[in-house]
Motif scaffolding. Sequence first.
Motif, short mmCIF file in Angstrom:
data_model
loop_
_atom_site.label_atom_id
_atom_site.label_comp_id
_atom_site.label_asym_id
_atom_site.label_seq_id
_atom_site.Cartn_x
_atom_site.Cartn_y
_atom_site.Cartn_z
N UNK A 1 0.84 -1.17 0.00
CA UNK A 1 0.00 0.00 0.00
C UNK A 1 0.89 1.24 0.00
N UNK A 2 0.65 2.14 -0.90
CA UNK A 2 1.45 3.36 -0.99
C UNK A 2 0.80 4.48 -0.20
N UNK A 3 1.64 5.32 0.31
CA UNK A 3 1.17 6.47 1.08
C UNK A 3 0.73 7.57 0.11
N UNK A 4 -0.33 8.27 0.42
CA UNK A 4 -0.72 9.40 -0.44
C UNK A 4 0.30 10.52 -0.28
N UNK A 5 0.47 11.34 -1.31
CA UNK A 5 1.43 12.44 -1.20
C UNK A 5 1.01 13.45 -0.14
N UNK A 6 2.00 14.17 0.37
CA UNK A 6 1.70 15.19 1.37
C UNK A 6 0.86 16.30 0.73
N UNK A 7 0.17 17.11 1.53
CA UNK A 7 -0.71 18.14 0.98
C UNK A 7 0.00 19.14 0.06
N UNK A 8 1.29 19.41 0.30
CA UNK A 8 1.99 20.39 -0.54
C UNK A 8 2.70 19.75 -1.73
N UNK A 9 2.58 18.46 -1.92
CA UNK A 9 3.24 17.77 -3.02
C UNK A 9 2.50 18.03 -4.32
N UNK A 10 3.25 18.29 -5.40
CA UNK A 10 2.59 18.60 -6.66
C UNK A 10 2.26 17.35 -7.49
N UNK A 11 2.63 16.18 -7.01
CA UNK A 11 2.31 14.95 -7.71
C UNK A 11 3.21 14.64 -8.89
#
Length: 73
Positions: A1-11
């Motif tokens: 399971x991968x962690x979702x990116x942090x709120x400030x991450x641009x993807x």
Amino acid sequence: MTMPPSPRHNGGPPLEEDDDPAGWRLWCWKRAHRRAWKTPPREIALRRLARAEELGMTYREYTLEILERGRYP
């Protein structure tokens, strides 16, 4: 399971690729090495040579000490 990116991450993709050993870092290192060992002006080279002979070192060893320490031995 991968962690979702942090709120400030641009993807976007990661900036550094670990699987590319002959990439940007190698180019930067080669450029810095060339610039560090570039022949200095004549007066500086002669002064370094005289000081190296006083200390019983070769010109290359003396220059390497300057580059490693960031100051004159």
